[in-house]
Design an enzyme around this catalytic site. Structure first.
Site, PDB file in Angstrom:
ATOM      1  N   VAL A  38      27.911  42.292  22.730  1.00 40.34           N
ATOM      2  CA  VAL A  38      28.744  41.786  21.636  1.00 40.34           C
ATOM      3  C   VAL A  38      29.715  40.775  22.223  1.00 40.34           C
ATOM      4  CG1 VAL A  38      30.507  42.352  19.918  1.00 40.34           C
ATOM      5  CG2 VAL A  38      28.541  43.866  20.216  1.00 40.34           C
ATOM      6  N   ALA A  74      34.220  40.250  25.425  1.00 39.89           N
ATOM      7  CA  ALA A  74      32.836  40.658  25.155  1.00 39.89           C
ATOM      8  C   ALA A  74      32.625  42.062  25.726  1.00 39.89           C
ATOM      9  CB  ALA A  74      31.859  39.684  25.808  1.00 39.89           C
ATOM     10  N   LYS A  75      31.547  42.669  25.399  1.00 40.21           N
ATOM     11  CA  LYS A  75      31.180  43.951  26.006  1.00 40.21           C
ATOM     12  C   LYS A  75      29.685  44.141  25.800  1.00 40.21           C
ATOM     13  CE  LYS A  75      33.362  47.418  28.058  1.00 40.21           C
ATOM     14  NZ  LYS A  75      34.604  47.306  28.852  1.00 40.21           N
ATOM     15  N   GLY A  76      29.093  44.958  26.666  1.00 43.32           N
ATOM     16  CA  GLY A  76      27.664  45.222  26.494  1.00 43.32           C
ATOM     17  C   GLY A  76      27.318  46.573  27.043  1.00 43.32           C
ATOM     18  N   ASP A  97      31.325  48.466  34.257  1.00 50.69           N
ATOM     19  CA  ASP A  97      32.088  49.389  33.417  1.00 50.69           C
ATOM     20  C   ASP A  97      31.513  50.772  33.728  1.00 50.69           C
ATOM     21  OD1 ASP A  97      34.119  49.447  31.101  1.00 50.69           O
ATOM     22  OD2 ASP A  97      32.521  50.666  30.298  1.00 50.69           O
TER      23      ASP A  97
END
Ligand code: NAD
Length: 411
Positions: free
Chosen positions: A56, A101-103, A142
């Site tokens: 995202v 953002a992150k995924g 992460d």
């Protein structure tokens, strides 16, 4: 309330104070892009296994988007969307030139062999390599991912786009990584904790600190706070918590984890208590540095600490946060307290682009400087608007993103 709803509530409280129009709220809460890809690999057993990967990209008004990849069975689009937005506010709070953002992949990495983990990572990158990169969106580690995974990502990305170490951060030092990135989040937690103590006229030597989680963030926070002469009275991990009124010997605890594959199990430098008891200890500072959602409306009334520093992402549920505020507990929000990691990632990215390395001392100095300024800024906004640190931090972050979006003419 799930992670996205909580983020939205904190956003709304800050947006109300900033007097943000509805149209701008909608713009800032809507992700730029949300991608979902199929990730299929052959397991060691020969079986075909198919997983879902997400990225995202929330907002790029202030620069390329930045945020980690999480490998955890509970990863879903809603959680990734919330974490991506948190990254936008976090990078803005520390004023580094990034968006958010992150995924993630919905897998349990503990059940994967190293070969399977590499295969699933490379397949994931095959699916999204054309939507990220040094000027677009830069992933990082992460929960469930580490420097090794980042090295595979750099290598796989390079197969499509050529040598691009700045396409991902948190890489091993030997592979264009940053000396100091590993310690940065915990060091940042310690820097911010010491700033709060000083503002509240408390001396480190007289401050008793309890830390939940003794992984990357918890160990370095413990190390730097004990070097600053705080008394770390309790530490914990998934094996339980360990308490010593006179202060735990952190060097001994670190030796123990080094000899026991990262675990505190069997540590004899403190009385064994439960993680639930750790939250209720008579102490000055409580640092949740493990999971999200650990401070709830059930345990919040029992917390005796005067200060809570959120080292983990979203450790406090919204109703618990309100209870702590009513009780006068000083809470430092995650988007400020754990921003040391993304700040060091920024140093790594900048150095990769210059093909130059600063060395550990300069990284530490720059980190201390950026976090010190961010703390001061949030503190001042909190005083000016008579609000708590969380709303103040959101106001700083959202205000900067809104100004950048307006100046760029994206509205
Ligand atoms: P980690 O995996 O290195 O360590 C997690 C620690 O929490 C381990 O000691 C583990 O045993 C412990 N733990 C797990 N479940 C527990 C439980 N139920 N009770 C008590 N302890 C438990 O992870 P990390 O990188 O240290 O991250 C910790 C938190 O900080 C996460 O919320 C993460 O999102 C956040 N964070 C990390 C970074 C970073 O740079 N690593 C940056 C920003 C935020």
């Amino acid at each position: 309330m799930n992670a996205y709803e909580s983020m939205k509530l904190y956003f709304t409280r800050a947006a109300d104070r900033l007097g943000l129009e509805d149209s701008i709220r909608k713009l800032l809460l809507t992700s730029k892009r949300e991608v979902q890809v199929q990730v299929a690999i052959e397991r060691d057993s020969g079986e075909l296994a198919t997983f879902v990967g997400y990225r995202v990209q929330h907002d790029n008004s202030r620069g390329p988007m930045k945020g980690g990849f999480r490998y955890h069975p509970e990863v879903d689009l809603e959680e990734v969307r919330a974490l991506a937005a948190l990254m936008t506010w976090k990078t803005a709070v520390v004023n580094i030139p990034y968006g958010g953002a992150k995924g993630g992949l919905a897998i349990d990495p503990k059940t994967f062999s190293s070969r399977e983990l590499e295969a699933v990572t490379r397949k994931f990158i095959d699916g999204i390599h054309d939507i990220f990169g040094p000027d677009i969106d830069i992933p990082a580690p992460d929960m469930g991912t580490n420097d090794k995974v980042m090295a595979w990502i750099m290598n796989q990305y390079g197969k499509y786009h050529g040598f691009s170490p700045a396409c991902v951060t948190g890489k091993p030092v030997e592979m264009h990584g940053l000396p100091g990135r590993e310690e940065a989040t915990g060091r940042g937690v310690a820097i911010i904790t010491l700033k709060v103590l000083s503002r509240l006229n408390r001396k480190p030597q007289q401050s008793r600190v309890a830390i939940q989680g003794f992984g990357n963030v918890g160990t370095f926070a413990a190390k730097f706070l004990s070097e600053a002469e705080c008394k770390i009275t309790a530490i914990s991990d998934v094996s339980g918590a360990y308490y010593r009124a006179g202060g735990i010997d952190i060097s001994a605890a670190l030796r123990h984890t080094a000899e026991h594959r990262g675990s505190l199990e069997g540590f004899t430098g403190g009385e064994k208590i439960s993680n639930a008891q750790l939250f209720e200890l008579d102490c000055d500072v409580l640092i949740p540095a493990a999971l999200g959602g650990v401070i709830t409306k059930e345990n919040a009334p029992k917390i005796k600490a005067a200060i809570v520093v959120e080292a983990a992402n979203a450790p406090t549920n919204v109703d618990a946060d309100d209870l702590l505020y009513e009780r006068g507990v000083f809470v430092v929000p995650d988007i400020l307290a754990n921003a040391g990691g993304v700040t060091a990632s920024y140093f790594e990215w900048a150095q990769n682009r210059q093909h130059y390395s600063w060395g550990l001392n300069r990284c530490r100095q720059e980190l201390d400087h950026i976090l010190g300024e961010a703390f001061q800024n949030v503190w001042d906004v909190g005083k000016e608007h008579k609000t708590n640190m969380r709303t103040a931090a959101y106001m700083v972050g959202i205000g900067r993103v809104r100004r950048a979006a307006t100046l760029a003419g994206t509205m």
